[in-house]
Design a protein around this motif. Structure first.
Motif, PDB file in Angstrom:
ATOM      1  N   GLY A 129       1.114  -1.510  -0.311  1.00 34.07           N
ATOM      2  CA  GLY A 129       0.109   0.097  -0.009  1.00 34.07           C
ATOM      3  C   GLY A 129       0.903   1.577   0.042  1.00 34.07           C
ATOM      4  N   TYR A 130       0.208   2.547   0.752  1.00 34.46           N
ATOM      5  CA  TYR A 130       1.267   3.687   0.477  1.00 34.46           C
ATOM      6  C   TYR A 130       2.070   3.889   1.621  1.00 34.46           C
ATOM      7  N   CYS A 131       3.490   4.093   1.023  1.00 32.81           N
ATOM      8  CA  CYS A 131       4.707   3.750   1.621  1.00 32.81           C
ATOM      9  C   CYS A 131       4.677   6.330   1.073  1.00 32.81           C
ATOM     10  N   ILE A 132       4.858   6.694   1.452  1.00 32.36           N
ATOM     11  CA  ILE A 132       4.342   8.765   1.497  1.00 32.36           C
ATOM     12  C   ILE A 132       5.511   8.804   2.733  1.00 32.36           C
ATOM     13  N   GLY A 133       6.633   9.942   2.463  1.00 29.40           N
ATOM     14  CA  GLY A 133       6.940  10.471   3.025  1.00 29.40           C
ATOM     15  C   GLY A 133       7.856  10.041   4.341  1.00 29.40           C
ATOM     16  N   GLY A 134       7.576  10.227   5.418  1.00 25.26           N
ATOM     17  CA  GLY A 134       8.554   9.223   6.040  1.00 25.26           C
ATOM     18  C   GLY A 134       8.395   7.883   5.914  1.00 25.26           C
TER      19      GLY A 134
ATOM     20  N   THR B 239       4.572  -4.978  -2.701  1.00 25.57           N
ATOM     21  CA  THR B 239       2.987  -5.261  -3.799  1.00 25.57           C
ATOM     22  C   THR B 239       2.884  -4.541  -5.288  1.00 25.57           C
ATOM     23  N   GLU B 240       2.541  -5.076  -5.881  1.00 29.53           N
ATOM     24  CA  GLU B 240       2.370  -4.078  -6.889  1.00 29.53           C
ATOM     25  C   GLU B 240       1.025  -3.516  -6.985  1.00 29.53           C
ATOM     26  N   SER B 241       0.854  -2.996  -5.732  1.00 29.10           N
ATOM     27  CA  SER B 241      -0.008  -2.252  -5.280  1.00 29.10           C
ATOM     28  C   SER B 241       0.354  -1.039  -4.876  1.00 29.10           C
ATOM     29  N   SER B 242       1.437  -1.432  -3.990  1.00 31.84           N
ATOM     30  CA  SER B 242       2.137  -0.564  -3.396  1.00 31.84           C
ATOM     31  C   SER B 242       2.019   1.222  -4.427  1.00 31.84           C
ATOM     32  N   HIS B 243       2.634   2.123  -3.736  1.00 35.41           N
ATOM     33  CA  HIS B 243       2.571   3.500  -4.020  1.00 35.41           C
ATOM     34  C   HIS B 243       3.428   4.424  -3.201  1.00 35.41           C
ATOM     35  N   PHE B 244       4.541   5.060  -3.848  1.00 34.12           N
ATOM     36  CA  PHE B 244       5.392   5.931  -2.596  1.00 34.12           C
ATOM     37  C   PHE B 244       5.755   7.217  -3.501  1.00 34.12           C
ATOM     38  N   GLY B 245       5.945   8.104  -2.394  1.00 32.21           N
ATOM     39  CA  GLY B 245       5.742   9.429  -2.571  1.00 32.21           C
ATOM     40  C   GLY B 245       7.223  10.281  -1.101  1.00 32.21           C
ATOM     41  N   ILE B 246       7.543  11.638  -1.930  1.00 31.72           N
ATOM     42  CA  ILE B 246       8.126  12.459  -0.864  1.00 31.72           C
ATOM     43  C   ILE B 246       7.001  13.965  -1.035  1.00 31.72           C
ATOM     44  N   PRO B 247       5.606  14.129  -0.181  1.00 32.66           N
ATOM     45  CA  PRO B 247       5.571  15.622  -0.345  1.00 32.66           C
ATOM     46  C   PRO B 247       6.525  16.618   0.445  1.00 32.66           C
ATOM     47  N   ALA B 248       7.225  16.235   0.510  1.00 30.53           N
ATOM     48  CA  ALA B 248       7.748  17.033   1.679  1.00 30.53           C
ATOM     49  C   ALA B 248       7.477  19.047   0.912  1.00 30.53           C
ATOM     50  N   ALA B 249       7.069  18.830  -0.858  1.00 33.12           N
ATOM     51  CA  ALA B 249       7.220  20.286  -1.215  1.00 33.12           C
ATOM     52  C   ALA B 249       5.760  20.593  -1.214  1.00 33.12           C
TER      53      ALA B 249
END
Length: 268
Positions: A116-121, A135-145
């Motif tokens: 699932g979600y793997c975001i920021g921290g 997993t294939e449905s995972s999502h990544f991001g670093i929304p610091a900006a």
């Protein structure tokens, strides 16, 4: 089937378990996609210290509860209380830095099991681990900006070492969410597996690593860390290598090979 949590070390929002040479640290805030509060960061530091000191734990798995997120970053709903003043920001950053450093310098292998979600921290946590499987449905991001946050040098350096400067800039500059395949192409994750195969894959990796010679595994982790430094401690690397060859496990490994049986490594 995971062993039951150890209430003496974890909290209701942070769980830890150990069995078969594998320690599990579980972020347990599924109603907020495992967003992390100050209390959880403090508990994580304590859990990691316990695993580091336990010789029975040979590999650690870090994951999130609930099936929808690994870790979705900081708990923004608590920003006013936990990060509302400069003093609070500094205390929060110091605590998170200690956890990231504890993960990055942990003496034993750490696997991030990401669903699932793997975001920021959460992404920062995953980057600190040695192996990342999602997993294939995972999502990544670093929304610091998108939040006006600053990222200190150690975290950016770890990301650059992993994915290179161009992808690191793309992650930070855009603040976008990226798919599991995007993460694989970047080098952010080692493996992408079907959702229903994640548990079995993690258990296989963890059991395999736990069954290998711990002096060899741990020495390789240390030597890789030195290899990334501009001025590596070659004396330390040589000492670790000599320690492997002088160990009882080296004798056991050769003997097991000749006798065509699985080795029984003791870490000495």
């Amino acid at each position: 089937m995971l062993p039951p949590p150890d209430p003496a070390i974890g909290t209701d929002k942070m769980l830890c378990r150990s069995a078969g040479g594998v320690g599990w640290m579980i972020f347990n805030n599924p109603e907020r996609h495992n967003a992390v509060s100050m209390e959880m960061w403090i508990a994580a530091e304590r859990i990691l210290a316990g695993f580091a000191a336990d010789p029975a734990v040979r590999v650690v798995v870090v994951t999130g509860a609930g099936g929808k997120a690994f870790v979705s970053g900081a708990n923004i709903s608590k920003f006013e209380n936990e990060r509302g003043s400069q003093e609070a920001v500094e205390a929060y950053q110091a605590q998170t830095a200690r956890v990231y450093e504890a993960l990055a310098t942990f003496p034993k292998p750490i696997i991030a099991a990401i669903r699932g979600y793997c975001i920021g921290g959460g992404t920062a946590l995953a980057v600190c681990c040695d192996i990342r499987i999602c997993t294939e449905s995972s999502h990544f991001g670093i929304p610091a900006a998108k939040l006006g946050l600053g990222y200190p040098l150690p975290g950016i350096r770890r990301l650059v070492h992993l994915v290179g400067p161009s992808f690191a800039k793309e992650l930070f500059f855009t603040g976008k969410r990226f798919t599991a395949e995007d993460a694989r192409v970047m080098g952010l994750v080692n493996r992408v597996v079907p959702d229903h195969r994640l548990d079995a894959t993690i258990e296989d990796y963890a059991a395999t690593i736990a069954g290998n010679a711990p002096l060899t595994v741990d020495s390789v982790k240390a030597v890789v860390a030195e290899a990334l430094k501009p001025d590596p401690d070659t004396a330390l690397c040589d000492r670790l290598v000599r320690g492997c060859f002088a160990s009882e496990d080296y004798v056991e490994g050769r003997r097991a090979f000749m006798e065509k049986r699985p080795p029984r490594f003791q870490g000495r």
